[in-house]
Every structure is written in C-alpha cells, then in structure tokens.
Write a protein that holds these residues in place. Sequence first.
Motif, PDB file in Angstrom:
ATOM      1  N   ASN A  93      -9.415  -3.900   1.498  1.00  0.00           N
ATOM      2  CA  ASN A  93      -8.715  -2.663   1.143  1.00  0.00           C
ATOM      3  C   ASN A  93      -9.698  -1.511   1.228  1.00  0.00           C
ATOM      4  O   ASN A  93     -10.620  -1.416   0.414  1.00  0.00           O
ATOM      5  CB  ASN A  93      -8.164  -2.732  -0.281  1.00  0.00           C
ATOM      6  CG  ASN A  93      -6.950  -3.620  -0.387  1.00  0.00           C
ATOM      7  OD1 ASN A  93      -6.147  -3.710   0.539  1.00  0.00           O
ATOM      8  ND2 ASN A  93      -6.819  -4.288  -1.513  1.00  0.00           N
ATOM      9  N   GLN A  94      -9.506  -0.629   2.214  1.00  0.00           N
ATOM     10  CA  GLN A  94     -10.328   0.581   2.336  1.00  0.00           C
ATOM     11  C   GLN A  94      -9.587   1.726   1.655  1.00  0.00           C
ATOM     12  O   GLN A  94      -8.383   1.893   1.846  1.00  0.00           O
ATOM     13  CB  GLN A  94     -10.545   0.928   3.805  1.00  0.00           C
ATOM     14  CG  GLN A  94     -11.349  -0.095   4.571  1.00  0.00           C
ATOM     15  CD  GLN A  94     -11.251   0.159   6.061  1.00  0.00           C
ATOM     16  OE1 GLN A  94     -10.270  -0.193   6.697  1.00  0.00           O
ATOM     17  NE2 GLN A  94     -12.269   0.805   6.610  1.00  0.00           N
ATOM     18  N   ARG A  95     -10.333   2.481   0.878  1.00  0.00           N
ATOM     19  CA  ARG A  95      -9.741   3.572   0.114  1.00  0.00           C
ATOM     20  C   ARG A  95     -10.643   4.783   0.158  1.00  0.00           C
ATOM     21  O   ARG A  95     -11.844   4.661   0.366  1.00  0.00           O
ATOM     22  CB  ARG A  95      -9.602   3.177  -1.366  1.00  0.00           C
ATOM     23  CG  ARG A  95      -8.644   2.049  -1.637  1.00  0.00           C
ATOM     24  CD  ARG A  95      -7.218   2.550  -1.813  1.00  0.00           C
ATOM     25  NE  ARG A  95      -6.290   1.491  -2.145  1.00  0.00           N
ATOM     26  CZ  ARG A  95      -5.678   0.705  -1.245  1.00  0.00           C
ATOM     27  NH1 ARG A  95      -5.923   0.844   0.034  1.00  0.00           N
ATOM     28  NH2 ARG A  95      -4.831  -0.230  -1.630  1.00  0.00           N
ATOM     29  N   ALA A 128       0.832  -1.215   0.000  1.00  0.00           N
ATOM     30  CA  ALA A 128       0.000   0.000   0.000  1.00  0.00           C
ATOM     31  C   ALA A 128       0.861   1.258   0.000  1.00  0.00           C
ATOM     32  O   ALA A 128       0.481   2.272  -0.597  1.00  0.00           O
ATOM     33  CB  ALA A 128      -0.927  -0.012   1.215  1.00  0.00           C
ATOM     34  N   ASN A 129       2.026   1.192   0.656  1.00  0.00           N
ATOM     35  CA  ASN A 129       2.889   2.373   0.765  1.00  0.00           C
ATOM     36  C   ASN A 129       3.971   2.421  -0.312  1.00  0.00           C
ATOM     37  O   ASN A 129       4.846   3.296  -0.267  1.00  0.00           O
ATOM     38  CB  ASN A 129       3.541   2.406   2.154  1.00  0.00           C
ATOM     39  CG  ASN A 129       2.499   2.545   3.254  1.00  0.00           C
ATOM     40  OD1 ASN A 129       1.510   3.238   3.088  1.00  0.00           O
ATOM     41  ND2 ASN A 129       2.713   1.862   4.371  1.00  0.00           N
ATOM     42  N   ALA A 130       3.927   1.456  -1.234  1.00  0.00           N
ATOM     43  CA  ALA A 130       4.950   1.364  -2.295  1.00  0.00           C
ATOM     44  C   ALA A 130       6.358   1.372  -1.697  1.00  0.00           C
ATOM     45  O   ALA A 130       7.263   2.020  -2.220  1.00  0.00           O
ATOM     46  CB  ALA A 130       4.776   2.483  -3.329  1.00  0.00           C
ATOM     47  N   SER A 181     -14.469   3.557  -0.238  1.00  0.00           N
ATOM     48  CA  SER A 181     -14.924   2.277  -0.767  1.00  0.00           C
ATOM     49  C   SER A 181     -14.102   1.174  -0.118  1.00  0.00           C
ATOM     50  O   SER A 181     -13.019   1.419   0.425  1.00  0.00           O
ATOM     51  CB  SER A 181     -14.762   2.230  -2.294  1.00  0.00           C
ATOM     52  OG  SER A 181     -13.394   2.341  -2.630  1.00  0.00           O
ATOM     53  N   VAL A 182     -14.645  -0.036  -0.179  1.00  0.00           N
ATOM     54  CA  VAL A 182     -13.942  -1.201   0.353  1.00  0.00           C
ATOM     55  C   VAL A 182     -13.956  -2.292  -0.705  1.00  0.00           C
ATOM     56  O   VAL A 182     -14.983  -2.513  -1.357  1.00  0.00           O
ATOM     57  CB  VAL A 182     -14.608  -1.752   1.641  1.00  0.00           C
ATOM     58  CG1 VAL A 182     -13.751  -2.864   2.240  1.00  0.00           C
ATOM     59  CG2 VAL A 182     -14.836  -0.661   2.657  1.00  0.00           C
ATOM     60  N   ARG A 183     -12.817  -2.967  -0.878  1.00  0.00           N
ATOM     61  CA  ARG A 183     -12.714  -4.078  -1.814  1.00  0.00           C
ATOM     62  C   ARG A 183     -12.244  -5.293  -1.016  1.00  0.00           C
ATOM     63  O   ARG A 183     -11.378  -5.157  -0.137  1.00  0.00           O
ATOM     64  CB  ARG A 183     -11.683  -3.730  -2.892  1.00  0.00           C
ATOM     65  CG  ARG A 183     -11.704  -4.611  -4.109  1.00  0.00           C
ATOM     66  CD  ARG A 183     -10.745  -4.062  -5.161  1.00  0.00           C
ATOM     67  NE  ARG A 183      -9.362  -4.282  -4.792  1.00  0.00           N
ATOM     68  CZ  ARG A 183      -8.516  -5.100  -5.466  1.00  0.00           C
ATOM     69  NH1 ARG A 183      -8.928  -5.719  -6.548  1.00  0.00           N
ATOM     70  NH2 ARG A 183      -7.281  -5.257  -5.061  1.00  0.00           N
ATOM     71  N   ALA A 184     -12.817  -6.462  -1.304  1.00  0.00           N
ATOM     72  CA  ALA A 184     -12.428  -7.690  -0.595  1.00  0.00           C
ATOM     73  C   ALA A 184     -11.868  -8.699  -1.587  1.00  0.00           C
ATOM     74  O   ALA A 184     -12.477  -8.944  -2.638  1.00  0.00           O
ATOM     75  CB  ALA A 184     -13.629  -8.284   0.132  1.00  0.00           C
ATOM     76  N   VAL A 185     -10.704  -9.269  -1.273  1.00  0.00           N
ATOM     77  CA  VAL A 185     -10.117 -10.331  -2.101  1.00  0.00           C
ATOM     78  C   VAL A 185      -9.600 -11.439  -1.183  1.00  0.00           C
ATOM     79  O   VAL A 185      -9.148 -11.168  -0.067  1.00  0.00           O
ATOM     80  CB  VAL A 185      -8.958  -9.806  -2.988  1.00  0.00           C
ATOM     81  CG1 VAL A 185      -9.471  -8.894  -4.092  1.00  0.00           C
ATOM     82  CG2 VAL A 185      -7.893  -9.103  -2.166  1.00  0.00           C
ATOM     83  N   GLU A 186      -9.675 -12.674  -1.673  1.00  0.00           N
ATOM     84  CA  GLU A 186      -9.122 -13.792  -0.912  1.00  0.00           C
ATOM     85  C   GLU A 186      -7.644 -13.925  -1.242  1.00  0.00           C
ATOM     86  O   GLU A 186      -7.272 -13.840  -2.418  1.00  0.00           O
ATOM     87  CB  GLU A 186      -9.828 -15.105  -1.268  1.00  0.00           C
ATOM     88  CG  GLU A 186     -11.308 -15.118  -0.975  1.00  0.00           C
ATOM     89  CD  GLU A 186     -12.168 -14.929  -2.218  1.00  0.00           C
ATOM     90  OE1 GLU A 186     -11.813 -15.465  -3.283  1.00  0.00           O
ATOM     91  OE2 GLU A 186     -13.187 -14.232  -2.131  1.00  0.00           O
ATOM     92  N   HIS A 199      -5.777   5.216   2.999  1.00  0.00           N
ATOM     93  CA  HIS A 199      -6.048   3.807   2.706  1.00  0.00           C
ATOM     94  C   HIS A 199      -5.712   2.967   3.932  1.00  0.00           C
ATOM     95  O   HIS A 199      -4.933   3.393   4.784  1.00  0.00           O
ATOM     96  CB  HIS A 199      -5.235   3.347   1.499  1.00  0.00           C
ATOM     97  CG  HIS A 199      -3.762   3.574   1.655  1.00  0.00           C
ATOM     98  ND1 HIS A 199      -3.161   4.757   1.296  1.00  0.00           N
ATOM     99  CD2 HIS A 199      -2.779   2.804   2.170  1.00  0.00           C
ATOM    100  CE1 HIS A 199      -1.876   4.695   1.567  1.00  0.00           C
ATOM    101  NE2 HIS A 199      -1.610   3.526   2.097  1.00  0.00           N
ATOM    102  N   ASN A 200      -6.324   1.807   3.991  1.00  0.00           N
ATOM    103  CA  ASN A 200      -6.080   0.897   5.111  1.00  0.00           C
ATOM    104  C   ASN A 200      -6.255  -0.535   4.623  1.00  0.00           C
ATOM    105  O   ASN A 200      -7.165  -0.815   3.839  1.00  0.00           O
ATOM    106  CB  ASN A 200      -7.068   1.199   6.248  1.00  0.00           C
ATOM    107  CG  ASN A 200      -6.781   0.377   7.483  1.00  0.00           C
ATOM    108  OD1 ASN A 200      -5.669   0.331   7.956  1.00  0.00           O
ATOM    109  ND2 ASN A 200      -7.804  -0.294   7.991  1.00  0.00           N
ATOM    110  N   THR A 201      -5.368  -1.421   5.059  1.00  0.00           N
ATOM    111  CA  THR A 201      -5.430  -2.824   4.631  1.00  0.00           C
ATOM    112  C   THR A 201      -5.596  -3.713   5.851  1.00  0.00           C
ATOM    113  O   THR A 201      -4.791  -3.638   6.785  1.00  0.00           O
ATOM    114  CB  THR A 201      -4.140  -3.221   3.875  1.00  0.00           C
ATOM    115  OG1 THR A 201      -3.900  -2.281   2.834  1.00  0.00           O
ATOM    116  CG2 THR A 201      -4.268  -4.610   3.270  1.00  0.00           C
ATOM    117  N   THR A 202      -6.635  -4.567   5.827  1.00  0.00           N
ATOM    118  CA  THR A 202      -6.945  -5.444   6.963  1.00  0.00           C
ATOM    119  C   THR A 202      -6.959  -6.902   6.499  1.00  0.00           C
ATOM    120  O   THR A 202      -7.525  -7.212   5.445  1.00  0.00           O
ATOM    121  CB  THR A 202      -8.343  -5.096   7.531  1.00  0.00           C
ATOM    122  OG1 THR A 202      -8.341  -3.743   7.963  1.00  0.00           O
ATOM    123  CG2 THR A 202      -8.719  -6.002   8.701  1.00  0.00           C
TER     124      THR A 202
END
Length: 127
Positions: free
Chosen positions: A91-93, A21-23, A101-106, A67-70
């Motif tokens: 992934n919250q953005r 997320a932070n490159a 928005s929030v995206r969910a991936v396995e 952004h935030n990654t959980t």
Amino acid sequence: MTESVTQELLRLNQKLLDSIANADWASYAELCDPTLTCFEPEALGQLVTGMEFHRFYFQLGPAKTPHNTTMASPHVRVMGDVAIVSYVRLNQRVDADGASSVRAVEETRVWQKQNGKWKHVHFHRSM
Ligand code: GLY
C-alpha cells in the motif's frame, strides 16, 4: 485473446483491493459472498463473518491523498471451483504533509465459483 482463469482471478482480486482503497462498497459487495469470513488485524484475533464489519470502514470514505495498491509476487492455486490467491499487498500512500510511505502485509484470499461467477469467500491478512 481469452483470459485464463489465473488472469481472471488476479483481475478480480485487484478490483477488490481497489474497491477497498476507493471505498467503493457496491463493487466490493458485488465481488464478495455475503457470508465472507476473515481474519484481519482490525478484528483483533476474532474470525469475522459477514459484510457489516467491512461496511463500517467503507463508510469512512476513500483515502483523500494519492494511493496505490499492488499485489507483489501473486500466486494463484485453482482447485476446481475454489481458488487461493496469495501475495504481499503493498500500500503506497501520501500523508497530509506530502510524505510518501509504503506498508507491506501478507494476504491470502479464497474465491469460489458460484453460478458461473467468482465470489470472494474468505481472507486472512497479517499484521
Ligand atoms: N477489510 C476488507 C478486506 O480486506 O477485504
């Protein structure tokens, strides 16, 4: 209190996700084996080996908005010097208009202990 192997792997995996997320290429490269393999949507069904494919995205720079990654409901399975960490990555953005928005991936990530240090050796991410 000493950190358990499970706690260590979850901490390292979160550090890996935050480095994406932070490159932060230095942190990502330090955590990965140079022969890292993966299946991920960006690879269009191909098995990618090595780091160059991933470096391309780091060179684009970090997200410019909050952004935030959980890791949701993470599961860790340790098998000697190999471990599997699986979870749903949230992934919250915030987009340029200020909408969140929030995206969910396995994701499944495989780690291997090499010379006393856990290294990320393979992952698989869903669409
Ligand atoms: N695309 C880099 C990673 O998910 O590890």
